[in-house]
Scaffold this motif. Structure first.
Motif, short mmCIF file in Angstrom:
data_model
loop_
_atom_site.label_atom_id
_atom_site.label_comp_id
_atom_site.label_asym_id
_atom_site.label_seq_id
_atom_site.Cartn_x
_atom_site.Cartn_y
_atom_site.Cartn_z
N LEU A 23 0.86 -1.17 0.00
CA LEU A 23 0.00 0.00 0.00
C LEU A 23 0.90 1.23 0.00
O LEU A 23 1.75 1.38 0.87
N HIS A 24 0.75 2.08 -1.00
CA HIS A 24 1.53 3.31 -1.11
C HIS A 24 0.65 4.47 -0.64
O HIS A 24 -0.46 4.64 -1.15
N LEU A 25 1.14 5.23 0.32
CA LEU A 25 0.39 6.35 0.89
C LEU A 25 1.17 7.64 0.76
O LEU A 25 2.39 7.64 0.83
N GLN A 26 0.43 8.75 0.58
CA GLN A 26 1.05 10.06 0.66
C GLN A 26 1.00 10.48 2.12
O GLN A 26 -0.05 10.46 2.74
N SER A 27 2.14 10.86 2.66
CA SER A 27 2.23 11.30 4.05
C SER A 27 2.52 12.80 4.07
O SER A 27 3.39 13.28 3.35
N PHE A 28 1.76 13.55 4.88
CA PHE A 28 1.87 15.00 4.92
C PHE A 28 2.51 15.47 6.22
O PHE A 28 2.15 15.00 7.29
N ASP A 29 3.44 16.42 6.12
CA ASP A 29 4.01 17.02 7.32
C ASP A 29 3.06 18.13 7.80
O ASP A 29 2.06 18.44 7.16
N THR A 30 3.37 18.74 8.94
CA THR A 30 2.51 19.74 9.55
C THR A 30 2.27 20.93 8.62
O THR A 30 1.15 21.40 8.48
N ARG A 31 3.32 21.41 7.98
CA ARG A 31 3.19 22.57 7.09
C ARG A 31 2.25 22.26 5.94
O ARG A 31 1.37 23.05 5.59
N ASP A 32 2.41 21.09 5.34
CA ASP A 32 1.57 20.71 4.20
C ASP A 32 0.12 20.52 4.64
O ASP A 32 -0.80 20.88 3.92
#
Length: 131
Positions: A23-32
């Motif tokens: 499973l490929h996921l996009q992970s977002f940091d706080t700024r994003d």
């Protein structure tokens, strides 16, 4: 932006045959996450402003979009990961495949193999049903 791709091993179940997938996921940091939330808030409030000239419906649409803005922005801010796609080897057809996912998709998920159209049950390894 600091969006990164994260991979997690998953199981692919077709009938009684189990296979492995990723499973490929996009992970977002706080700024994003803040940027995504601000865009959602702006979009909802833009819809509220555009709804003002619509006769009769503006009594419902404008307050609806004004209330939905902060709620949808908060919901978007809380999302740290969204699914992008699944790749693996179909347990039924034995063919490699890549299957695009919607951001709202969550595992466990029933779908079909894009290569052989077999029914597939996708689930994370730590939440696997008894097989």
């Amino acid at each position: 932006t600091m969006t990164t791709m994260v991979q997690r091993p998953i199981f692919l179940l077709s009938g009684d045959v189990v296979g492995d997938g990723i499973l490929h996921l996009q992970s977002f940091d706080t700024r994003d996450r803040k940027i995504r939330a601000a865009k959602m808030l702006g979009m909802m409030w833009l819809f509220a402003a555009l709804s003002v000239p619509i006769i009769i419906l503006h009594f419902v649409l404008v307050p609806g979009f004004l209330i939905a803005g902060p709620l949808m922005a908060y919901k978007r801010y809380r999302l740290t990961e969204v699914p992008d796609h699944v790749s693996g080897n179909c347990p039924a057809g034995k063919e490699d495949f890549t299957l695009s996912l919607e951001a709202s998709d969550r595992l466990p998920l029933w779908t079909h193999c894009p290569a052989c159209h077999a029914s597939l049950h996708l689930f994370e390894k730590e939440t696997s049903p008894a097989v």
